[in-house]
Design a protein around this motif. Structure first.
Motif, PDB file in Angstrom:
ATOM      1  N   LYS A  60       0.810  -1.231   0.000  1.00 23.08           N
ATOM      2  CA  LYS A  60       0.000   0.000   0.000  1.00 23.08           C
ATOM      3  C   LYS A  60       0.842   1.280   0.000  1.00 23.08           C
ATOM      4  CE  LYS A  60      -1.402   0.394   4.872  1.00 23.08           C
ATOM      5  NZ  LYS A  60      -0.771  -0.701   5.609  1.00 23.08           N
ATOM      6  N   ASP A  61       2.052   1.225   0.532  1.00 16.46           N
ATOM      7  CA  ASP A  61       2.895   2.428   0.541  1.00 16.46           C
ATOM      8  C   ASP A  61       3.998   2.373  -0.513  1.00 16.46           C
ATOM      9  OD1 ASP A  61       1.445   3.526   2.666  1.00 16.46           O
ATOM     10  OD2 ASP A  61       2.574   2.311   4.115  1.00 16.46           O
ATOM     11  N   THR A  62       3.897   1.429  -1.433  1.00 16.81           N
ATOM     12  CA  THR A  62       4.915   1.318  -2.485  1.00 16.81           C
ATOM     13  C   THR A  62       4.381   1.938  -3.770  1.00 16.81           C
ATOM     14  OG1 THR A  62       5.590  -0.778  -1.500  1.00 16.81           O
ATOM     15  CG2 THR A  62       6.449  -0.314  -3.692  1.00 16.81           C
ATOM     16  N   PRO A  63       4.991   3.035  -4.217  1.00 16.11           N
ATOM     17  CA  PRO A  63       4.490   3.642  -5.447  1.00 16.11           C
ATOM     18  C   PRO A  63       4.886   2.848  -6.693  1.00 16.11           C
ATOM     19  CG  PRO A  63       6.256   4.988  -4.464  1.00 16.11           C
ATOM     20  CD  PRO A  63       6.131   3.738  -3.632  1.00 16.11           C
ATOM     21  N   ARG A  64       4.233   3.110  -7.786  1.00 11.92           N
ATOM     22  CA  ARG A  64       4.544   2.580  -9.126  1.00 11.92           C
ATOM     23  C   ARG A  64       4.232   1.094  -9.276  1.00 11.92           C
ATOM     24  NH1 ARG A  64       9.694   2.540 -10.462  1.00 11.92           N
ATOM     25  NH2 ARG A  64      10.637   2.972  -8.440  1.00 11.92           N
ATOM     26  N   VAL A  65       3.450   0.555  -8.352  1.00 11.94           N
ATOM     27  CA  VAL A  65       3.100  -0.859  -8.476  1.00 11.94           C
ATOM     28  C   VAL A  65       1.592  -1.042  -8.325  1.00 11.94           C
ATOM     29  CG1 VAL A  65       3.757  -1.295  -6.069  1.00 11.94           C
ATOM     30  CG2 VAL A  65       3.609  -3.200  -7.634  1.00 11.94           C
ATOM     31  N   GLU A  66       1.075  -1.947  -9.136  1.00 10.74           N
ATOM     32  CA  GLU A  66      -0.370  -2.198  -9.144  1.00 10.74           C
ATOM     33  C   GLU A  66      -0.569  -3.708  -9.023  1.00 10.74           C
ATOM     34  OE1 GLU A  66      -3.709  -1.919 -12.673  1.00 10.74           O
ATOM     35  OE2 GLU A  66      -1.761  -0.986 -12.976  1.00 10.74           O
ATOM     36  N   VAL A  67      -1.671  -4.128  -8.412  1.00 12.23           N
ATOM     37  CA  VAL A  67      -1.915  -5.570  -8.248  1.00 12.23           C
ATOM     38  C   VAL A  67      -3.220  -5.939  -8.945  1.00 12.23           C
ATOM     39  CG1 VAL A  67      -2.113  -7.472  -6.591  1.00 12.23           C
ATOM     40  CG2 VAL A  67      -0.822  -5.418  -5.957  1.00 12.23           C
ATOM     41  N   ILE A  68      -3.143  -6.949  -9.799  1.00 14.14           N
ATOM     42  CA  ILE A  68      -4.347  -7.406 -10.507  1.00 14.14           C
ATOM     43  C   ILE A  68      -4.400  -8.938 -10.430  1.00 14.14           C
ATOM     44  CG2 ILE A  68      -4.311  -5.497 -12.183  1.00 14.14           C
ATOM     45  CD1 ILE A  68      -3.235  -7.682 -14.222  1.00 14.14           C
ATOM     46  N   SER A  69      -5.504  -9.513 -10.868  1.00 14.59           N
ATOM     47  CA  SER A  69      -5.511 -10.972 -11.036  1.00 14.59           C
ATOM     48  C   SER A  69      -5.856 -11.244 -12.495  1.00 14.59           C
ATOM     49  CB  SER A  69      -6.523 -11.631 -10.099  1.00 14.59           C
ATOM     50  OG  SER A  69      -7.826 -11.238 -10.443  1.00 14.59           O
ATOM     51  N   PHE A  70      -5.456 -12.408 -12.966  1.00 15.13           N
ATOM     52  CA  PHE A  70      -5.775 -12.742 -14.354  1.00 15.13           C
ATOM     53  C   PHE A  70      -5.846 -14.247 -14.525  1.00 15.13           C
ATOM     54  CE2 PHE A  70      -1.821 -14.453 -16.174  1.00 15.13           C
ATOM     55  CZ  PHE A  70      -0.904 -14.134 -15.162  1.00 15.13           C
ATOM     56  N   SER A  71      -6.602 -14.664 -15.517  1.00 17.33           N
ATOM     57  CA  SER A  71      -6.605 -16.089 -15.850  1.00 17.33           C
ATOM     58  C   SER A  71      -6.155 -16.215 -17.304  1.00 17.33           C
ATOM     59  CB  SER A  71      -7.995 -16.691 -15.634  1.00 17.33           C
ATOM     60  OG  SER A  71      -8.956 -15.863 -16.218  1.00 17.33           O
ATOM     61  N   GLY A  72      -5.793 -17.385 -17.690  1.00 19.11           N
ATOM     62  CA  GLY A  72      -5.310 -17.579 -19.058  1.00 19.11           C
ATOM     63  C   GLY A  72      -3.810 -17.430 -19.131  1.00 19.11           C
ATOM     64  N   LEU A  73      -3.314 -17.311 -20.354  1.00 20.71           N
ATOM     65  CA  LEU A  73      -1.869 -17.283 -20.555  1.00 20.71           C
ATOM     66  C   LEU A  73      -1.252 -15.960 -20.123  1.00 20.71           C
ATOM     67  CD1 LEU A  73      -1.576 -18.915 -24.114  1.00 20.71           C
ATOM     68  CD2 LEU A  73      -1.051 -19.956 -21.895  1.00 20.71           C
ATOM     69  N   THR A  74      -0.114 -16.078 -19.443  1.00 23.66           N
ATOM     70  CA  THR A  74       0.596 -14.885 -19.000  1.00 23.66           C
ATOM     71  C   THR A  74       0.968 -13.997 -20.185  1.00 23.66           C
ATOM     72  OG1 THR A  74       1.479 -16.039 -17.094  1.00 23.66           O
ATOM     73  CG2 THR A  74       2.691 -14.104 -17.814  1.00 23.66           C
ATOM     74  N   ILE A  75       1.425 -14.614 -21.263  1.00 30.28           N
ATOM     75  CA  ILE A  75       1.888 -13.818 -22.412  1.00 30.28           C
ATOM     76  C   ILE A  75       0.720 -13.051 -23.044  1.00 30.28           C
ATOM     77  CG2 ILE A  75       1.749 -15.689 -24.115  1.00 30.28           C
ATOM     78  CD1 ILE A  75       4.508 -12.994 -23.951  1.00 30.28           C
ATOM     79  N   GLN A  76      -0.468 -13.654 -23.000  1.00 29.98           N
ATOM     80  CA  GLN A  76      -1.637 -12.939 -23.542  1.00 29.98           C
ATOM     81  C   GLN A  76      -1.981 -11.737 -22.672  1.00 29.98           C
ATOM     82  OE1 GLN A  76      -4.593 -16.042 -23.932  1.00 29.98           O
ATOM     83  NE2 GLN A  76      -3.903 -16.582 -25.990  1.00 29.98           N
ATOM     84  N   LYS A  77      -1.872 -11.943 -21.357  1.00 29.32           N
ATOM     85  CA  LYS A  77      -2.163 -10.827 -20.441  1.00 29.32           C
ATOM     86  C   LYS A  77      -1.120  -9.725 -20.619  1.00 29.32           C
ATOM     87  CE  LYS A  77      -4.684  -8.862 -17.534  1.00 29.32           C
ATOM     88  NZ  LYS A  77      -6.105  -8.602 -17.832  1.00 29.32           N
ATOM     89  N   ALA A  78       0.141 -10.141 -20.727  1.00 30.30           N
ATOM     90  CA  ALA A  78       1.220  -9.164 -20.895  1.00 30.30           C
ATOM     91  C   ALA A  78       1.018  -8.361 -22.189  1.00 30.30           C
ATOM     92  CB  ALA A  78       2.572  -9.884 -20.910  1.00 30.30           C
ATOM     93  N   THR A  79       0.570  -9.044 -23.229  1.00 25.15           N
ATOM     94  CA  THR A  79       0.318  -8.382 -24.518  1.00 25.15           C
ATOM     95  C   THR A  79      -0.836  -7.377 -24.365  1.00 25.15           C
ATOM     96  OG1 THR A  79       1.008 -10.404 -25.634  1.00 25.15           O
ATOM     97  CG2 THR A  79      -0.191  -8.806 -26.968  1.00 25.15           C
ATOM     98  N   ALA A  80      -1.903  -7.826 -23.698  1.00 22.80           N
ATOM     99  CA  ALA A  80      -3.064  -6.949 -23.519  1.00 22.80           C
ATOM    100  C   ALA A  80      -2.708  -5.726 -22.674  1.00 22.80           C
ATOM    101  CB  ALA A  80      -4.200  -7.731 -22.872  1.00 22.80           C
ATOM    102  N   LEU A  81      -1.836  -5.921 -21.701  1.00 22.12           N
ATOM    103  CA  LEU A  81      -1.445  -4.814 -20.809  1.00 22.12           C
ATOM    104  C   LEU A  81      -0.407  -3.899 -21.458  1.00 22.12           C
ATOM    105  CD1 LEU A  81      -1.085  -6.805 -17.444  1.00 22.12           C
ATOM    106  CD2 LEU A  81      -2.788  -5.035 -17.902  1.00 22.12           C
TER     107      LEU A  81
END
Ligand code: ADP
Length: 166
Positions: A60-81
């Motif tokens: 909560k006190d660390t800037p520049r970082v966000e937390v999400i959840s995802f399903s499916g392939l990591t590479i697909q999520k990385a591409t979408a992001l």
């Protein structure tokens, strides 16, 4: 242009080893997205929501970082992001083979996203979520390995499970 990376993992539960990788990655990337991977074939101790909220609490006190959840392939999520890289931690040689295979497979699916590995801190070389869960279930102390909020949640979760089992 700002650089960003996705740090995917099960994070079941989130340890100081994970936190160490996040801090190292933030030295290199402008923004980091911690991605809690949801795999319907893998049973986890903590639910998706619990894992996300515990990591958010720790960061909560660390800037520049966000937390999400995802399903499916990591590479697909990385591409979408639209991130530049996927970040992972490396502990011992045993991590290497699997990670190398994943990195090459991911590269074959998207050659624009690099896989970047950070060697673990020596203090956490032997640390894994799996071992922490085992130690805690056997009644050992895991306070050296977990942020306090995660340790509390782990103890509560184990007690809850015992209650249900009795
Ligand atoms: P996964 O099931 O995806 O491997 P984990 O939560 O076990 O999920 O690990 C997520 C990432 O964090 C992996 O890259 C793993 O190598 C890294 N990691 C886990 N524990 C440590 C540690 N003690 N030190 C450094 N990196 C770690």
């Amino acid at each position: 242009m700002k650089t960003s990376a996705l740090y995917p993992g099960s994070f079941d539960c989130f340890t100081y080893g994970h936190l160490d990788i996040i801090k190292r990655a933030l030295k290199v990337f402008d923004n980091l997205i911690v991605g809690v991977a949801v795999n319907p074939h893998k049973t986890t101790l903590f639910s998706r929501e619990e894992r996300v909220s515990l990591i958010r609490e720790v960061l909560k006190d660390t800037p520049r970082v966000e937390v999400i959840s995802f399903s499916g392939l990591t590479i697909q999520k990385a591409t979408a992001l639209k991130v530049n890289a996927i970040v992972r931690g490396l502990r011992m040689a045993s991590d290497f083979e699997f990670e190398f295979q994943m990195a090459l497979m991911n590269r074959s699916m998207n050659k624009h996203i690099e896989s970047i590995y950070f060697p673990a801190d020596e203090k956490y070389l032997y640390l894994s979520s799996h071992l922490v869960r085992e130690i805690s279930m056997m009644g050992g102390s895991v306070s050296a390995y977990l942020p306090p909020v995660v340790e509390k949640a782990l103890i509560r979760k184990i007690k809850q499970q015992r209650g249900e089992d009795l």
